[in-house]
Write a protein that holds these residues in place. Sequence first.
Motif, PDB file in Angstrom:
ATOM      1  N   ASN A 373      34.193   0.033 -37.785  1.00 18.90           N
ATOM      2  CA  ASN A 373      35.432  -0.706 -37.541  1.00 18.90           C
ATOM      3  C   ASN A 373      35.152  -2.035 -36.869  1.00 18.90           C
ATOM      4  O   ASN A 373      35.710  -3.071 -37.243  1.00 18.90           O
ATOM      5  N   ALA A 374      34.269  -1.998 -35.883  1.00 21.68           N
ATOM      6  CA  ALA A 374      33.960  -3.230 -35.153  1.00 21.68           C
ATOM      7  C   ALA A 374      33.339  -4.261 -36.085  1.00 21.68           C
ATOM      8  O   ALA A 374      33.537  -5.463 -35.924  1.00 21.68           O
ATOM      9  N   ALA A 375      32.590  -3.787 -37.087  1.00 18.60           N
ATOM     10  CA  ALA A 375      31.947  -4.718 -38.021  1.00 18.60           C
ATOM     11  C   ALA A 375      32.891  -5.115 -39.160  1.00 18.60           C
ATOM     12  O   ALA A 375      32.496  -5.835 -40.075  1.00 18.60           O
ATOM     13  N   GLY A 376      34.128  -4.599 -39.112  1.00 17.06           N
ATOM     14  CA  GLY A 376      35.097  -4.971 -40.142  1.00 17.06           C
ATOM     15  C   GLY A 376      34.892  -4.242 -41.470  1.00 17.06           C
ATOM     16  O   GLY A 376      35.380  -4.694 -42.504  1.00 17.06           O
ATOM     17  N   VAL A 377      34.160  -3.127 -41.446  1.00 16.89           N
ATOM     18  CA  VAL A 377      33.976  -2.349 -42.679  1.00 16.89           C
ATOM     19  C   VAL A 377      35.113  -1.331 -42.757  1.00 16.89           C
ATOM     20  O   VAL A 377      35.276  -0.490 -41.863  1.00 16.89           O
ATOM     21  N   GLU A 378      35.910  -1.407 -43.801  1.00 14.97           N
ATOM     22  CA  GLU A 378      37.084  -0.531 -43.910  1.00 14.97           C
ATOM     23  C   GLU A 378      36.631   0.910 -44.145  1.00 14.97           C
ATOM     24  O   GLU A 378      35.963   1.210 -45.131  1.00 14.97           O
ATOM     25  N   THR A 379      37.000   1.762 -43.217  1.00 15.16           N
ATOM     26  CA  THR A 379      36.465   3.125 -43.215  1.00 15.16           C
ATOM     27  C   THR A 379      37.585   4.152 -43.121  1.00 15.16           C
ATOM     28  O   THR A 379      38.497   4.026 -42.307  1.00 15.16           O
ATOM     29  N   LEU A 380      37.475   5.181 -43.956  1.00 15.64           N
ATOM     30  CA  LEU A 380      38.365   6.332 -43.867  1.00 15.64           C
ATOM     31  C   LEU A 380      37.534   7.476 -43.280  1.00 15.64           C
ATOM     32  O   LEU A 380      36.519   7.876 -43.860  1.00 15.64           O
ATOM     33  N   TYR A 381      37.964   7.963 -42.134  1.00 11.17           N
ATOM     34  CA  TYR A 381      37.178   8.960 -41.406  1.00 11.17           C
ATOM     35  C   TYR A 381      37.881  10.304 -41.513  1.00 11.17           C
ATOM     36  O   TYR A 381      38.983  10.482 -40.984  1.00 11.17           O
ATOM     37  N   ASP A 382      37.222  11.241 -42.205  1.00  9.65           N
ATOM     38  CA  ASP A 382      37.813  12.572 -42.319  1.00  9.65           C
ATOM     39  C   ASP A 382      37.388  13.404 -41.117  1.00  9.65           C
ATOM     40  O   ASP A 382      36.323  14.030 -41.099  1.00  9.65           O
ATOM     41  N   ASP A 383      38.249  13.369 -40.107  1.00 11.91           N
ATOM     42  CA  ASP A 383      37.959  14.033 -38.828  1.00 11.91           C
ATOM     43  C   ASP A 383      38.645  15.389 -38.750  1.00 11.91           C
ATOM     44  O   ASP A 383      38.717  15.989 -37.687  1.00 11.91           O
ATOM     45  N   ARG A 384      39.161  15.862 -39.883  1.00 12.21           N
ATOM     46  CA  ARG A 384      39.924  17.120 -39.838  1.00 12.21           C
ATOM     47  C   ARG A 384      39.003  18.318 -39.653  1.00 12.21           C
ATOM     48  O   ARG A 384      37.828  18.302 -40.018  1.00 12.21           O
TER      49      ARG A 384
END
Length: 440
Positions: A373-384
């Motif tokens: 996120n800090a590097a601006g890379v769009e990330t979907l985090y599956d934390d379920r």
Amino acid sequence: MRVSRCFLPVMKDSPSDAQIVSHKLMLRAGLVRQTAAGIYAWLPIGFRVLQKIEQIVREEQDRSGAQEMLMPTLQSADLWRESGRYDAYGPEMLRIRDRHEREMLYGPTNEEMITALFRDEVKSYRELPRTLYHIQWKFRDEVRPRFGVMRGREFLMKDAYSFDLDEAGARQSYYTQLLAYLRTFQRMGIRAVPMKAASGPIGGDLSHEFIVLAPTGESEVFYDAAFEEFDWSQAQLRYGDAQGLQRLFDQVSTTYAATDETHDPDRWSQVASDRQRTGRGIEVGHIFYFGDKYSQAMGLKVSGPDGQMITPMMGSYGVGVSRLVGAIIEASHDDAGIVWPEAVAPWTVGLVTMRADDEPSRTAAETIYDRLNAAGVETLYDDRDERGGVKLGTMDLIGLPWQVIVGPRGIANGTVELKRRATGEREDLSIESALARLTE
Ligand code: ATP
Ligand code: MG
């Protein structure tokens, strides 16, 4: 974005009401939901893709010198009576009455409106040429809406309109849009072959449809293999270069490419048989020169250098922005799901913990998520707290270009798995090298 906070309704089974793969995948991966026949709500993940496509279209239009504006969806019937199209358009036009019984319509296209706006403001040849565009919802009451967003009734279109003083100028505007279209589709990671289209009542050679090759396409296509080696981005060509644009147009129009509507068996037989390619395709764009059809009918005139009156020559240029979401999936998917080209992917990286209850994995995943996120890379985090296999299946289905898989065994050795969705290649990397790879 954390999956635990996402509105991401994923379906396990293939919906029975969808006939083609893109429609099935768009429903399964939670991109859209139908709210009435041929009308769709764009859920968050689908909306992200739609916006990425829209933005590429916008940037390439701007780069070509076209100027963005926004016209309304609702139009007055009187405007269309000026061009004579109100009666001619037929049942595809959705006609509405307001509380004062005034006749309105939901715009299927905007030639009339832009011509009237231009006519009321532009008086002199010095204010031409101009190309204006907008990206706006259209409504066409299609007899048989089908294939999801590919043939909807409400759909998002980019439509541009050019105004020139004469035909030579109009040709330049047309060539400019042709180049903008090649670059637009190339940036989206797809190939859309410009094919000669039926040019309507004024004839001429200035009408092309841009066709994405896909077995489920509605048109049959015939093209020269030369398009397989075509230089789609034309990186060396500048928009102001009239000769270069003419050369590009000549190359496009002398290389055989036609849909069933314009197919010419005589010309086709002159293409060497080992270079003949046939298949099916989806129309994602259409550019069209129509001369003074609207300017004449609606009284658009400007004064020329010697005081004479000039009727501007016009063209219109459409891109099916919402159809493209389906068309890109048709061109880019596998058995496991969608394979988004990076430029239009809803997120670039999908981050998955195989065991959410494993504390070291969770800590590592949180760190990776923050760093991306800090590097601006769009990330979907599956934390379920779900089984790892289910989460991986979902990631494959929604088709993000990269997956970072964090499991207890890897983390014990300080590594994560980096998977490339398009090829399935997997690599064990230290967290730092994985991050370096994704942020480079
Ligand atoms: P088609 O032949 O597919 O019906 P058209 O020739 O009527 O399309 P245009 O007026 O050329 O469409 O519109 C410009 C673009 O808008 C098309 O190239 C297509 O990508 C898109 N488009 C047209 N109709 C629809 C629809 N019903 N649903 C989604 N996109 C559409
Ligand atoms: Mg068309």
